[in-house]
Structures are given as structure tokens and as C-alpha cells.
Motif scaffolding. Structure first.
Motif, PDB file in Angstrom:
ATOM      1  N   GLU A  10       0.820  -1.210   0.000  1.00 58.07           N
ATOM      2  CA  GLU A  10       0.000   0.000   0.000  1.00 58.07           C
ATOM      3  C   GLU A  10       0.855   1.262   0.000  1.00 58.07           C
ATOM      4  O   GLU A  10       0.335   2.375  -0.100  1.00 58.07           O
ATOM      5  CB  GLU A  10      -0.915   0.007   1.230  1.00 58.07           C
ATOM      6  CG  GLU A  10      -1.926  -1.139   1.267  1.00 58.07           C
ATOM      7  CD  GLU A  10      -2.827  -1.143   0.033  1.00 58.07           C
ATOM      8  OE1 GLU A  10      -3.248  -0.036  -0.407  1.00 58.07           O
ATOM      9  OE2 GLU A  10      -3.100  -2.240  -0.493  1.00 58.07           O
ATOM     10  N   THR A  11       2.190   1.099   0.112  1.00 53.73           N
ATOM     11  CA  THR A  11       3.066   2.270   0.162  1.00 53.73           C
ATOM     12  C   THR A  11       3.314   2.838  -1.230  1.00 53.73           C
ATOM     13  O   THR A  11       3.155   2.144  -2.239  1.00 53.73           O
ATOM     14  CB  THR A  11       4.421   1.913   0.809  1.00 53.73           C
ATOM     15  OG1 THR A  11       5.097   0.970  -0.027  1.00 53.73           O
ATOM     16  CG2 THR A  11       4.218   1.321   2.191  1.00 53.73           C
ATOM     17  N   GLU A  12       3.758   4.079  -1.276  1.00 57.79           N
ATOM     18  CA  GLU A  12       4.026   4.739  -2.561  1.00 57.79           C
ATOM     19  C   GLU A  12       5.236   4.109  -3.255  1.00 57.79           C
ATOM     20  O   GLU A  12       5.253   3.978  -4.481  1.00 57.79           O
ATOM     21  CB  GLU A  12       4.280   6.238  -2.329  1.00 57.79           C
ATOM     22  CG  GLU A  12       4.259   7.076  -3.591  1.00 57.79           C
ATOM     23  CD  GLU A  12       2.917   7.018  -4.308  1.00 57.79           C
ATOM     24  OE1 GLU A  12       2.923   7.134  -5.556  1.00 57.79           O
ATOM     25  OE2 GLU A  12       1.877   6.853  -3.635  1.00 57.79           O
ATOM     26  N   ASP A  13       6.256   3.719  -2.468  1.00 54.84           N
ATOM     27  CA  ASP A  13       7.437   3.082  -3.058  1.00 54.84           C
ATOM     28  C   ASP A  13       7.060   1.813  -3.815  1.00 54.84           C
ATOM     29  O   ASP A  13       7.555   1.562  -4.919  1.00 54.84           O
ATOM     30  CB  ASP A  13       8.455   2.733  -1.964  1.00 54.84           C
ATOM     31  CG  ASP A  13       9.160   3.965  -1.427  1.00 54.84           C
ATOM     32  OD1 ASP A  13       9.074   5.019  -2.087  1.00 54.84           O
ATOM     33  OD2 ASP A  13       9.790   3.866  -0.357  1.00 54.84           O
ATOM     34  N   PHE A  14       6.204   1.000  -3.223  1.00 56.83           N
ATOM     35  CA  PHE A  14       5.756  -0.245  -3.860  1.00 56.83           C
ATOM     36  C   PHE A  14       5.036   0.074  -5.174  1.00 56.83           C
ATOM     37  O   PHE A  14       5.308  -0.540  -6.218  1.00 56.83           O
ATOM     38  CB  PHE A  14       4.825  -1.007  -2.912  1.00 56.83           C
ATOM     39  CG  PHE A  14       4.362  -2.343  -3.428  1.00 56.83           C
ATOM     40  CD1 PHE A  14       4.945  -3.517  -2.967  1.00 56.83           C
ATOM     41  CD2 PHE A  14       3.344  -2.449  -4.370  1.00 56.83           C
ATOM     42  CE1 PHE A  14       4.521  -4.758  -3.438  1.00 56.83           C
ATOM     43  CE2 PHE A  14       2.916  -3.678  -4.844  1.00 56.83           C
ATOM     44  CZ  PHE A  14       3.503  -4.837  -4.370  1.00 56.83           C
ATOM     45  N   LYS A  15       4.130   1.032  -5.140  1.00 57.73           N
ATOM     46  CA  LYS A  15       3.321   1.343  -6.327  1.00 57.73           C
ATOM     47  C   LYS A  15       4.162   1.907  -7.468  1.00 57.73           C
ATOM     48  O   LYS A  15       3.934   1.599  -8.638  1.00 57.73           O
ATOM     49  CB  LYS A  15       2.208   2.324  -5.939  1.00 57.73           C
ATOM     50  CG  LYS A  15       1.185   1.729  -4.982  1.00 57.73           C
ATOM     51  CD  LYS A  15       0.170   2.768  -4.513  1.00 57.73           C
ATOM     52  CE  LYS A  15      -0.816   2.158  -3.523  1.00 57.73           C
ATOM     53  NZ  LYS A  15      -1.781   3.174  -2.991  1.00 57.73           N
ATOM     54  N   VAL A  16       5.177   2.712  -7.122  1.00 60.48           N
ATOM     55  CA  VAL A  16       6.047   3.280  -8.161  1.00 60.48           C
ATOM     56  C   VAL A  16       6.876   2.181  -8.810  1.00 60.48           C
ATOM     57  O   VAL A  16       6.973   2.097 -10.047  1.00 60.48           O
ATOM     58  CB  VAL A  16       6.970   4.363  -7.557  1.00 60.48           C
ATOM     59  CG1 VAL A  16       8.054   4.757  -8.563  1.00 60.48           C
ATOM     60  CG2 VAL A  16       6.146   5.584  -7.150  1.00 60.48           C
ATOM     61  N   LYS A  17       7.472   1.302  -8.002  1.00 66.43           N
ATOM     62  CA  LYS A  17       8.303   0.230  -8.535  1.00 66.43           C
ATOM     63  C   LYS A  17       7.486  -0.771  -9.346  1.00 66.43           C
ATOM     64  O   LYS A  17       7.957  -1.324 -10.346  1.00 66.43           O
ATOM     65  CB  LYS A  17       9.030  -0.498  -7.400  1.00 66.43           C
ATOM     66  CG  LYS A  17      10.282   0.204  -6.898  1.00 66.43           C
ATOM     67  CD  LYS A  17      11.375   0.158  -7.960  1.00 66.43           C
ATOM     68  CE  LYS A  17      12.688   0.706  -7.421  1.00 66.43           C
ATOM     69  NZ  LYS A  17      13.740   0.702  -8.472  1.00 66.43           N
ATOM     70  N   ALA A  18       6.254  -1.025  -8.908  1.00 67.57           N
ATOM     71  CA  ALA A  18       5.411  -2.013  -9.598  1.00 67.57           C
ATOM     72  C   ALA A  18       5.147  -1.621 -11.047  1.00 67.57           C
ATOM     73  O   ALA A  18       4.905  -2.479 -11.902  1.00 67.57           O
ATOM     74  CB  ALA A  18       4.096  -2.193  -8.853  1.00 67.57           C
ATOM     75  N   LYS A  19       5.214  -0.314 -11.333  1.00 66.70           N
ATOM     76  CA  LYS A  19       4.959   0.155 -12.696  1.00 66.70           C
ATOM     77  C   LYS A  19       6.069  -0.230 -13.671  1.00 66.70           C
ATOM     78  O   LYS A  19       5.896  -0.107 -14.887  1.00 66.70           O
ATOM     79  CB  LYS A  19       4.779   1.672 -12.688  1.00 66.70           C
ATOM     80  CG  LYS A  19       3.517   2.133 -11.965  1.00 66.70           C
ATOM     81  CD  LYS A  19       3.411   3.654 -11.935  1.00 66.70           C
ATOM     82  CE  LYS A  19       2.157   4.101 -11.193  1.00 66.70           C
ATOM     83  NZ  LYS A  19       2.053   5.574 -11.123  1.00 66.70           N
ATOM     84  N   GLU A  20       7.207  -0.698 -13.155  1.00 68.02           N
ATOM     85  CA  GLU A  20       8.315  -1.091 -14.026  1.00 68.02           C
ATOM     86  C   GLU A  20       8.139  -2.484 -14.619  1.00 68.02           C
ATOM     87  O   GLU A  20       8.877  -2.877 -15.531  1.00 68.02           O
ATOM     88  CB  GLU A  20       9.632  -1.066 -13.233  1.00 68.02           C
ATOM     89  CG  GLU A  20      10.024   0.298 -12.691  1.00 68.02           C
ATOM     90  CD  GLU A  20      10.385   1.261 -13.805  1.00 68.02           C
ATOM     91  OE1 GLU A  20      11.189   0.893 -14.677  1.00 68.02           O
ATOM     92  OE2 GLU A  20       9.836   2.379 -13.820  1.00 68.02           O
ATOM     93  N   ARG A  21       7.138  -3.232 -14.156  1.00 65.30           N
ATOM     94  CA  ARG A  21       7.013  -4.637 -14.567  1.00 65.30           C
ATOM     95  C   ARG A  21       6.697  -4.797 -16.046  1.00 65.30           C
ATOM     96  O   ARG A  21       7.012  -5.834 -16.652  1.00 65.30           O
ATOM     97  CB  ARG A  21       5.922  -5.336 -13.736  1.00 65.30           C
ATOM     98  CG  ARG A  21       6.139  -6.842 -13.615  1.00 65.30           C
ATOM     99  CD  ARG A  21       4.996  -7.528 -12.912  1.00 65.30           C
ATOM    100  NE  ARG A  21       3.833  -7.621 -13.758  1.00 65.30           N
ATOM    101  CZ  ARG A  21       3.684  -8.542 -14.714  1.00 65.30           C
ATOM    102  NH1 ARG A  21       4.616  -9.430 -14.947  1.00 65.30           N
ATOM    103  NH2 ARG A  21       2.590  -8.568 -15.447  1.00 65.30           N
ATOM    104  N   TYR A  22       6.094  -3.791 -16.674  1.00 65.54           N
ATOM    105  CA  TYR A  22       5.716  -3.899 -18.089  1.00 65.54           C
ATOM    106  C   TYR A  22       6.934  -4.153 -18.983  1.00 65.54           C
ATOM    107  O   TYR A  22       6.808  -4.723 -20.079  1.00 65.54           O
ATOM    108  CB  TYR A  22       5.009  -2.614 -18.545  1.00 65.54           C
ATOM    109  CG  TYR A  22       5.953  -1.459 -18.826  1.00 65.54           C
ATOM    110  CD1 TYR A  22       6.452  -1.230 -20.110  1.00 65.54           C
ATOM    111  CD2 TYR A  22       6.375  -0.615 -17.803  1.00 65.54           C
ATOM    112  CE1 TYR A  22       7.336  -0.188 -20.352  1.00 65.54           C
ATOM    113  CE2 TYR A  22       7.253   0.423 -18.035  1.00 65.54           C
ATOM    114  CZ  TYR A  22       7.731   0.636 -19.321  1.00 65.54           C
ATOM    115  OH  TYR A  22       8.613   1.648 -19.560  1.00 65.54           O
TER     116      TYR A  22
END
Length: 483
Positions: A424-436
Motif C-alpha cells: 500500500e506504500t508509494e514506493d511499492f506502487k512506483v516500482k510495480a509500474k516497471e514490470r511492463y
């Protein structure tokens, strides 16, 4: 030691390379970027140095296979293109007037020289080393995913495979001259594999002796595929369509027959590690191996980005113990807490269901128990009992006479509380966008380097194909980043 032959042969025509092949040509850049002498060191023990004819330079043979992967060509078409393409001859360090090898040598090189080598790890490690030297890898994150490759032979009988390939050849010939129907040998009336192989060989002989059709691409391509099938894989055809390939599941309604390549990639899109397994293997079980291989290749890893398949209890505990942030979103369906027989059932994240050791996918799922804080719910997965009755692995798994076979998983586990808060943290959400990024890499492997279908039978052949394809895409990416 093997004699190192990778210098250009003196020829009055060598200057053509400087005139016709520009400085920014892909093959010229690759040749300048990589010191291919490492091939001599790796293959030295696989050659006899004091007996028999002098072998074709192993670096040249290795480069042939690299060209095959870069341009997605069959062995025969690769050799034919080399005969007239000066950029290929330049890359192979041949004189413009030099003759090419016989295509059958490529099969022998794969089977005799590359078999049983750790080629996959070697080539990935080499490209990561080059990327580090060139300063193009700066991140300490890896992105993980798996891509599937269809087996060269589907779940058809060996006879069906040969019939389809010979039919394609006949169809191409008939479009040019229908009278050839009277010349071709009679099709076998038995269902014996040896008869089908003999018929295919006779068909090839008739076409080649006639000589009128082999210059037509639609004939030559299908004919070359039939010949390569007979020459390269006849021993596999006699035994099985593909003895190593297994059924994997892309979703609850679709499956494939083949292999999986599990990849780790830096944020700069350089593949840092890979493992190749049969198609039924779970993605999440490969995570720790991919991390360790990436570190061995020279990567510093403090973050791993993946889909839900990697949020297993073991992976979270491993990541926490190695100070690695695991960017993998939780799903209650795949929690691994408080479940029995964890080594016998694996979760398939694409299908959203569990798979047993025999590779059978659950046919439905039902959730039991009440919702609410402090309440435990259970997901129960139902398997096709008719398959269980006939399964070779039923002993100890299926109770004789039972009318159903189920497997239940508790969907509440304290081990996920920390991960649930982290996602739920912002760090997690930003990094998750790199998976593409890794999805695009999978697409490149399949659509530009022929990785959608295996080029030969067996897991060993798949590992050689994977090693060459990944080596090619990594070199292309490094050159792009340098440029």
C-alpha cells in the motif's frame, strides 16, 4: 589449446567489407563489442587436438548459431544466406570468396560441442559482464517473469507430424506442377513410424533429383523443414513427439505443450538470469534461483519486481532475510500459509487454480467459511476424478473408490501482514509500474527471435536455443544503450 583462428583471411577482396558494411551495422558493432575468444576456453576439452581433420573454427560455428537466432533462420537457409550476404561473412571473419559450411555441421556442433555445457549461464554472465564494463547497468532492481515456448512437436503422434510436413511440401509442388502427383512415391498405408520416415526421405529425393522446384522459396522452405526434421530429430520421432515437453496452463481455459523460460531482467532491460523448465513448473519456485544467478553474474540486487505468482511465503521470507524488497502483490488465492502437501500441489497464477504433480489442473474452486475479522476461510479446489483414477501418480494421492478429489488452502496467514502493508506504500506502487518492461522483452524474444516455438526436441535443445536468443537480445540492447 585450440588454435585461435578468428582473424580475417588475407584476400584481395577484403576491402569490400570497408566499402559496403557501414560502421553502424549491427553485426560490425557486435563483432567489435564482444571478444569471442571465450568460446575457445569453454569448448577446448570437447575437441581432439591431435587426431582427425582440422575442425571448423568453433568461434565461427558459434557465430553461425548466433546469426541463426538474430535473424530467425533454419540451418539450411542460414548457410544459403551466408553464401551471398557479405555482412554475414564479415561477422564470421571469412574472406568474401570463401565457401560456406555444410548445414549438417550445425546439428553436429549443437549435439557434440554444446551439449552438457552450462551455456545459458555462461552467455548471460558474459553479456552482463560486458554491460557492467560499458556502464549501462546502474540499477539494483530485477524484474522477473516467465514466458512459454511451444514444443516443436505438438501432442500429436510422430506420424502425424511427418505427414503434415510432407503434405506441405507436396502442396507447394502441386501449385507449380500438378503432374508431379504421378511421380511422387505412394503414401504409406500403415501407421508405422519407420514407413513414414522412409516415405518422407523418398519424397525429398524425388524433388531434389527433379531440380526444377528447389529455387522457389515456398518449396525450399517447406522442404528444408522436412529435411531438418528427419536429420536433426529422427531419434526423437522414433521415441516420442517431444519426451521432455509438458502441458502448462496460460489460463483456466487455455494450455500449451512445451517449456517455460523464467527470466530476471535489470531495469535497463538486460537479462541477468534465466532458468528453463518444462511447461508445468510454477513461476514462483524459480525466484530464489533467479536472484542467486543474477548476483553470480555481477548484479547487485536490493529489489525484485514480479506479478502475483512470486508472492509465496518462502519467497517473502527469503527476500526479508536478504534485505530485498519484494514488489509482488498479494492475492488471497495464492497464499501459502497453513496448507498441506505444499510439495504436491502448485498454484498456476495464469489459470488461477492449483495443479497436481501429474500436471492436472483443478476444474473448479469453491470458497468456504464466513467472512469477517478473525474468521478463517478456505478455498477448496476440485480435480477431475476420472483423470485421478487413471493417473500414474495416484498412489498416496487418490483414494480408490473416492467420488471426488479436492485440495484445500487456508487463505489467511499472518506472514502476509507485513507484505500487505508494504504493497500500500508509494514506493511499492512506483516500482510495480516497471514490470511492463519484461513483457516487452518476452515479446521481442518470441516475435523477433523465433522463441515462440522450440527449434528442436528436448530440454537440452531448448536451453541451447534460449542461450543464443538471450545472448542476441542482450547484445542488441547493450549496443542501443551505448548508442
Amino acid at each position: 589449446m585450440l588454435p585461435k583462428q578468428q582473424s580475417f583471411v588475407l584476400s584481395p577482396y577484403t576491402e569490400l567489407y570497408n566499402i559496403l558494411i557501414p560502421k553502424d551495422h549491427l553485426l560490425r558493432q557486435m563483432d567489435e563489442l564482444v571478444d569471442f575468444n571465450f568460446v575457445y576456453d569453454e569448448l577446448n576439452e570437447r575437441y581432439c587436438l591431435d587426431n582427425g581433420r582440422t575442425a571448423v573454427d568453433p568461434v565461427r560455428m558459434f557465430k553461425y548459431l548466433l546469426l541463426k537466432s538474430i535473424f530467425d533462420l533454419s540451418d539450411v537457409d542460414l548457410v544459403e544466406r551466408t553464401r551471398t550476404d557479405l555482412s554475414f561473412k564479415f561477422f564470421l571473419h571469412m574472406a568474401p570468396e570463401d565457401d560456406v559450411i555444410d548445414a549438417s555441421l550445425l546439428t553436429k556442433f549443437r549435439k557434440l560441442r554444446l551439449r552438457d555445457t552450462a551455456l545459458l549461464d555462461l552467455l548471460i554472465g558474459k553479456t552482463v559482464e560486458i554491460a557492467m564494463e560499458q556502464g549501462v547497468i546502474r540499477s539494483s532492481s530485477i524484474i522477473v517473469d516467465a514466458t512459454h515456448t511451444q514444443a516443436r512437436y505438438s501432442q500429436k503422434t510422430p506420424q502425424d507430424v511427418l505427414r503434415e510436413r510432407s503434405k506441405k511440401v507436396r502442396k507447394a509442388i502441386y501449385s507449380l506442377d500438378e503432374s508431379m502427383k504421378k511421380v511422387f512415391p505412394s503414401k504409406p498405408v500403415t501407421d508405422v513410424i519407420q514407413d513414414e520416415i522412409a516415405y518422407s526421405q523418398q519424397l525429398v529425393t524425388v524433388i531434389e533429383q527433379d531440380g526444377r522446384f528447389t529455387d522457389f522459396p515456398k518449396v525450399s522452405e517447406s522442404l528444408n523443414l522436412l529435411k531438418e526434421t528427419i536429420a536433426d530429430d529422427v531419434e526423437h520421432l522414433k521415441a516420442s513427439t517431444d519426451p521432455d515437453a509438458k502441458v502448462g496452463h496460460k489460463s483456466a481455459d487455455s494450455s500449451f505443450f512445451g517449456y517455460k523460460t523464467h527470466l530476471a531482467m535489470s531495469e535497463e532491460r538486460i537479462i541477468t538470469a534465466a532458468t528453463i523448465t518444462t511447461g508445468e513448473q510454477a513461476d514462483g519456485k524459480q525466484l530464489q534461483t533467479l536472484i542467486e544467478k543474477s548476483k553470480a553474474a555481477g548484479m547487485s540486487v536490493d529489489t525484485v519486481i514480479g506479478d502475483m505468482a512470486y508472492s509465496e511465503k518462502d519467497n517473502m521470507e527469503y527476500s526479508a532475510g536478504h534485505d530485498i524488497a519484494l514488489i509482488s502483490k498479494l492475492n488471497p488465492i495464492i497464499t501459502q500459509g497453513n496448507r498441506k502437501k505444499a510439495d504436491e500441489f502448485e498454484f498456476n497464477k495464469d489459470a488461477g487454480r492449483y495443479v497436481c504433480k501429474a500436471g492436472h489442473l483443478a476444474i473448479r474452486r469453491a470458497r468456504q467459511g464466513s467472512k469477517g475479522k478473525g474468521k478463517n476461510q478456505v478455498d477448496t479446489y476440485y480435480f477431475d476424478v476420472d483423470l485421478c483414477k487413471r493417473c500414474e501418480l495416484r498412489e498416496g494421492c487418490y483414494k480408490e473408490g473416492a467420488k471426488s478429489k479436492t485440495y484445500s488452502v487456508s487463505i489467511k496467514s499472518d506472514v502476509h501482514v507485513t507484505q500487505a502493508a508494504f504493497q500500500e506504500t508509494e514506493d511499492f506502487k512506483v516500482k510495480a509500474k516497471e514490470r511492463y518492461k519484461i513483457e516487452a522483452k518476452n515479446s521481442e524474444l518470441k516475435h523477433r527471435h523465433g522463441y515462440d516455438v522450440a527449434s528442436s526436441s528436448g530440454l537440452v535443445g531448448m536451453e541451447i536455443q534460449g542461450a543464443m536468443a538471450i545472448f542476441a537480445v542482450n547484445l542488441k540492447r547493450i549496443l542501443k544503450l551505448i548508442g
